[in-house]
Design a protein around this motif. Structure first.
Motif, PDB file in Angstrom:
ATOM      1  N   THR A 174       0.393   6.136  11.127  1.00  0.00           N
ATOM      2  CA  THR A 174      -0.451   5.219  10.361  1.00  0.00           C
ATOM      3  C   THR A 174      -1.718   4.834  11.123  1.00  0.00           C
ATOM      4  OG1 THR A 174       0.552   3.213  11.235  1.00  0.00           O
ATOM      5  CG2 THR A 174       1.576   4.176   9.280  1.00  0.00           C
ATOM      6  N   LEU A 201      -5.923   1.658   1.131  1.00  0.00           N
ATOM      7  CA  LEU A 201      -4.584   1.236   1.546  1.00  0.00           C
ATOM      8  C   LEU A 201      -4.719   0.340   2.770  1.00  0.00           C
ATOM      9  CD1 LEU A 201      -2.724   4.649   1.233  1.00  0.00           C
ATOM     10  CD2 LEU A 201      -2.086   2.584   0.015  1.00  0.00           C
ATOM     11  N   PRO A 202      -3.772  -0.576   2.999  1.00  0.00           N
ATOM     12  CA  PRO A 202      -3.858  -1.416   4.192  1.00  0.00           C
ATOM     13  C   PRO A 202      -3.567  -0.602   5.453  1.00  0.00           C
ATOM     14  CG  PRO A 202      -1.815  -1.835   3.030  1.00  0.00           C
ATOM     15  CD  PRO A 202      -2.598  -0.891   2.172  1.00  0.00           C
ATOM     16  N   ASP A 204      -1.414  -0.629   7.787  1.00  0.00           N
ATOM     17  CA  ASP A 204      -0.037  -0.205   8.109  1.00  0.00           C
ATOM     18  C   ASP A 204       0.552   0.749   7.072  1.00  0.00           C
ATOM     19  OD1 ASP A 204       0.441  -1.975   6.059  1.00  0.00           O
ATOM     20  OD2 ASP A 204       2.083  -3.018   7.049  1.00  0.00           O
ATOM     21  N   MET A 205      -0.222   1.088   6.035  1.00  0.00           N
ATOM     22  CA  MET A 205       0.271   2.049   5.048  1.00  0.00           C
ATOM     23  C   MET A 205      -0.684   3.237   4.881  1.00  0.00           C
ATOM     24  SD  MET A 205       1.585  -0.605   2.181  1.00  0.00           S
ATOM     25  CE  MET A 205       2.492   0.496   1.143  1.00  0.00           C
ATOM     26  N   CYS A 206      -1.747   3.214   5.672  1.00  0.00           N
ATOM     27  CA  CYS A 206      -2.792   4.221   5.523  1.00  0.00           C
ATOM     28  C   CYS A 206      -2.590   5.336   6.556  1.00  0.00           C
ATOM     29  CB  CYS A 206      -4.126   3.506   5.736  1.00  0.00           C
ATOM     30  SG  CYS A 206      -5.531   4.572   5.783  1.00  0.00           S
ATOM     31  N   ALA A 207      -2.834   6.583   6.162  1.00  0.00           N
ATOM     32  CA  ALA A 207      -2.671   7.706   7.097  1.00  0.00           C
ATOM     33  C   ALA A 207      -3.557   7.504   8.321  1.00  0.00           C
ATOM     34  CB  ALA A 207      -3.023   9.006   6.397  1.00  0.00           C
ATOM     35  N   ASN A 343      -2.997  -6.175   5.469  1.00  0.00           N
ATOM     36  CA  ASN A 343      -1.607  -5.801   5.157  1.00  0.00           C
ATOM     37  C   ASN A 343      -0.997  -6.802   4.172  1.00  0.00           C
ATOM     38  OD1 ASN A 343      -1.804  -3.675   6.945  1.00  0.00           O
ATOM     39  ND2 ASN A 343      -0.884  -4.787   8.658  1.00  0.00           N
ATOM     40  N   ASP A 344      -1.282  -8.071   4.438  1.00  0.00           N
ATOM     41  CA  ASP A 344      -0.767  -9.145   3.597  1.00  0.00           C
ATOM     42  C   ASP A 344      -1.356  -9.058   2.188  1.00  0.00           C
ATOM     43  OD1 ASP A 344       0.515 -11.577   3.013  1.00  0.00           O
ATOM     44  OD2 ASP A 344      -1.331 -12.693   3.412  1.00  0.00           O
ATOM     45  N   TRP A 346      -2.311  -6.492   0.483  1.00  0.00           N
ATOM     46  CA  TRP A 346      -1.721  -5.421  -0.336  1.00  0.00           C
ATOM     47  C   TRP A 346      -0.453  -5.901  -1.052  1.00  0.00           C
ATOM     48  CZ3 TRP A 346      -2.828  -0.644  -2.098  1.00  0.00           C
ATOM     49  CH2 TRP A 346      -1.785   0.119  -2.585  1.00  0.00           C
ATOM     50  N   SER A 347       0.498  -6.411  -0.271  1.00  0.00           N
ATOM     51  CA  SER A 347       1.789  -6.724  -0.880  1.00  0.00           C
ATOM     52  C   SER A 347       1.817  -8.055  -1.621  1.00  0.00           C
ATOM     53  CB  SER A 347       2.885  -6.692   0.188  1.00  0.00           C
ATOM     54  OG  SER A 347       2.442  -7.355   1.345  1.00  0.00           O
ATOM     55  N   GLN A 454      -4.971   8.037  -4.974  1.00  0.00           N
ATOM     56  CA  GLN A 454      -4.620   7.379  -3.704  1.00  0.00           C
ATOM     57  C   GLN A 454      -4.529   8.408  -2.568  1.00  0.00           C
ATOM     58  OE1 GLN A 454      -1.814   4.000  -3.807  1.00  0.00           O
ATOM     59  NE2 GLN A 454      -0.487   5.255  -2.568  1.00  0.00           N
ATOM     60  N   ASP A 456      -2.673   9.003   0.406  1.00  0.00           N
ATOM     61  CA  ASP A 456      -1.599   8.968   1.396  1.00  0.00           C
ATOM     62  C   ASP A 456      -1.054  10.387   1.501  1.00  0.00           C
ATOM     63  OD1 ASP A 456       0.791   9.353  -0.411  1.00  0.00           O
ATOM     64  OD2 ASP A 456      -0.110   7.586  -1.323  1.00  0.00           O
ATOM     65  N   LEU A 457      -0.152  10.612   2.440  1.00  0.00           N
ATOM     66  CA  LEU A 457       0.328  11.976   2.672  1.00  0.00           C
ATOM     67  C   LEU A 457       0.871  12.632   1.401  1.00  0.00           C
ATOM     68  CD1 LEU A 457       0.879  14.167   4.806  1.00  0.00           C
ATOM     69  CD2 LEU A 457       3.131  13.149   5.127  1.00  0.00           C
TER      70      LEU A 457
ATOM     71  N   ARG B  34       6.622   0.173   6.510  1.00  0.00           N
ATOM     72  CA  ARG B  34       6.010   0.166   5.173  1.00  0.00           C
ATOM     73  C   ARG B  34       5.465   1.538   4.766  1.00  0.00           C
ATOM     74  NH1 ARG B  34       2.888  -4.753   2.827  1.00  0.00           N
ATOM     75  NH2 ARG B  34       1.129  -3.960   4.009  1.00  0.00           N
ATOM     76  N   TYR B  35       4.875   2.261   5.736  1.00  0.00           N
ATOM     77  CA  TYR B  35       4.307   3.573   5.404  1.00  0.00           C
ATOM     78  C   TYR B  35       5.419   4.579   5.072  1.00  0.00           C
ATOM     79  CZ  TYR B  35       1.257   7.721   5.778  1.00  0.00           C
ATOM     80  OH  TYR B  35       0.561   8.877   5.532  1.00  0.00           O
ATOM     81  N   LEU B  39       6.057   6.500   1.539  1.00  0.00           N
ATOM     82  CA  LEU B  39       6.241   7.944   1.388  1.00  0.00           C
ATOM     83  C   LEU B  39       7.608   8.282   0.812  1.00  0.00           C
ATOM     84  CD1 LEU B  39       4.535   9.330   4.625  1.00  0.00           C
ATOM     85  CD2 LEU B  39       3.576   9.062   2.343  1.00  0.00           C
TER      86      LEU B  39
END
Lengths: 507, 52
Positions: A174, A201-202, A204-207, A343-344, A346-347, A454, A456-457, B34-35, B39
């Motif tokens: 991440t 994406l935040p 902690d969730m972004c590649a 991060n906060d 996003w959720s 989006q 992400d992977l 979270r990531y 996934l």
């Protein structure tokens, strides 16, 4: 005999790039654009008061894809799209804490800026650049221009460029993990966190890839010399037309004509049918497959894949005309983006349809662009243009964007006043905004998702809609929702991939 | 050009997806879940996306 060899739906930079390459190869090519202005998100509009505002994109981070395009067209990029460097890259500003620092283009100079408040992080920045700059260049130089139609393409790419193996871990780790490995100071972490903004994406969730994309900006970021961001699609369109291509404005395609799972043309909103040997959908892939082709032509497993695609986060745009030179120091100014807050957000806010709140107040996170700093002709004499690109949900809980629009502009101005420009409201002489719903209506981006799908992977490379359709013959895709992704350089690179596939497939 | 059956392709895509999941599980700190969670929720959809 079809009317055209290639018809391209959408006059954004991806579609125009593909069209120009097809025309260059001798294929009779037509671009149909629903609006009366080209460029889609990478465009500029003029108000009756004489302010020129960029619709969405506000800078070009990597010019290599534009250079590649014009090289392949046998033309000079400078003749068609004159650009000037923008330095510093970003100014970071938080007046509530008295923090302000700007990152220059030079890596060494940036390290000196960081050293003023964190010598440890300055050393880490040099190490970060040393570790990742070659890797990200490897990625951009190879992955960006290679088709990703299947695993064999990935394998071919790795065999051809073994250095790509060193890049792969950046896709599965991440943004937050990579940045935290190097930096400790909260302001440095915050100044790095905003790159995840581009992926929607935040941290902690972004590649992890997006943590190092920022290093490319130290190779230089650019803005059109005159006329705003529309200069880029206008230059590509001019090149396309100089090569003999045809563009129809105000021509909205409503259906891709398909016979026996082969694309044979497009139908326009007025019922006109244009036949073509190849169709390029340079619009959102989800919209293309679901609204313009339809389930009857798509196998069930592909349809399921299309349905599952997650749209990228909408980026509402605010356009402000001001009657003075704003007290800014750079083309881009960011409110410090605390990674924990992102991060906060996003959720606890975005997924619930809410706007971010801090200390009981709504805060509009985002990026302020000052385009008339580079090109003063974008505003009437003595005045300037500012745009604010934010992140917000498409569906607002308990509200509607059409009703909430004016209030959102007020909230954004209040946020900018608090962090960056204390007296902004007193100087605003023009204000408007493109809400996610406006972007959907104007640009036909479903959900107002300007970055398409989006990033992400699970939506990258072979898992992103392919540049050549896997279920409809003679159908190709370009634009932000296809490989390699969103943003001006990636969309142009994707347009090059698609153009080359069309040309190759047609001998 | 190697031609593979749809079922073989789905199995290959699933294999890659499971491989990625295993890699993530082995390399991720519990505080950074979270990531991988994002996934993992997308994992069943990836073999279908491969065909788009």
């Amino acid at each position: 005999m079809p009317d055209y060899d290639v018809v391209v739906i959408g006059g954004g930079i991806g579609g125009l790039t593909t069209a120009a390459l097809c025309q260059k190869a001798g294929m009779k090519t037509l671009v149909v654009e629903q609006a009366d202005r080209i460029g889609g998100c990478c465009s500029t509009f003029v108000t009756p008061e004489g302010f020129h505002f960029d619709v969405g994109a506000s800078v070009v981070e990597v010019t290599r894809s534009l250079e590649e395009l014009f090289k392949r067209l046998g033309l000079s990029r400078e003749d068609y799209v004159p650009l000037v460097p923008v330095d510093p890259i970003y100014d970071y500003c938080d007046n509530t804490r008295g923090v302000r620092f700007a990152y220059p283009t030079s890596v060494e100079e940036t390290a000196k800026v960081i050293a003023e408040f964190s010598p440890e992080d300055a050393r880490a920045f040099l190490k970060f650049a040393e570790d990742y700059a070659p890797k990200i260049r490897e990625l951009v130089d190879n992955f960006f221009y290679a088709p990703s139609l299947g695993f064999l393409d990935t394998l071919r790419l790795i065999v051809k460029y073994p250095g790509m193996l060193t890049v792969l871990p950046m896709f599965v780790t991440t943004h937050q993990k990579i940045v935290a490995r190097y930096f400790k100071h909260q302001d440095v972490l915050a100044s790095m966190a905003f790159q995840s903004f581009y992926a929607g994406l935040p941290p902690d969730m972004c590649a992890g890839l997006y943590a190092v994309v920022g290093l490319l900006e130290h190779d230089g970021i650019y803005y059109p010399k005159k006329g705003g961001m529309i200069t880029i699609p206008a230059g590509i369109k001019q090149a396309f037309e100089d090569l003999g291509g045809e563009t129809r404005m105000g021509a909205r395609a409503v259906r891709v004509m398909v016979e026996n799972r082969r694309a044979v043309g497009v139908e326009l909103w007025d019922g006109t049918e244009i036949t073509a040997g190849n169709v390029v959908g340079a619009i959102n892939a989800k919209k293309l497959y679901m609204d313009m082709i339809g389930r009857e032509h798509i196998p069930w497993h592909v349809w399921r894949g299309v349905e599952s695609l997650v749209l990228s986060m909408p980026c509402p745009m605010i356009y402000l005309g001001v009657d003075y030179e704003p007290p800014l120091r750079a083309h881009h100014t960011l409110t410090l983006t605390d990674p924990r807050a992102m991060n906060d957000y996003w959720s606890n806010y975005y997924l619930k349809g809410k706007l971010y709140e801090k200390d009981g107040r709504i805060e509009v996170m985002g990026l302020v662009s000052w385009a008339s700093r580079v090109d003063p002709t974008l505003a009437p004499p003595g005045k300037h243009v500012l745009t604010h690109m934010g992140l917000a949900p498409y569906n607002l809980a308990g509200n509607d964007w059409d009703r909430f629009k004016e209030r959102y502009i007020d909230l954004a101005i209040e946020t900018i006043e608090r962090y960056i420009i204390p007296d902004l409201a007193d100087h605003v002489v023009y204000r408007d905004m493109a809400t996610p719903k406006d972007l959907e209506r104007m640009l036909l981006h479903p959900g107002g998702a300007v970055y398409g799908i989006q990033t992400d992977l699970s939506h990258m490379a072979v898992f992103r809609p392919a540049n050549r359709s896997k279920c409809i013959r003679n159908l190709y895709l370009a634009g932000a929702s296809t490989h390699p992704g969103g943003g001006v350089p990636a969309v142009v690179a994707g347009g090059i991939i698609t153009g080359e596939l069309v040309v190759k497939d047609n001998g | 050009m190697i031609r593979l059956k749809a079922r073989t392709k789905i199995m290959a895509a699933l294999g890659v997806a499971v491989g990625i999941a295993a890699w993530l599980a082995a390399t991720t700190e519990p505080s950074d879940w979270r990531y991988p969670k994002l996934l993992l929720t997308q994992l069943p959809k990836m073999p279908f996306r491969y065909f788009v």
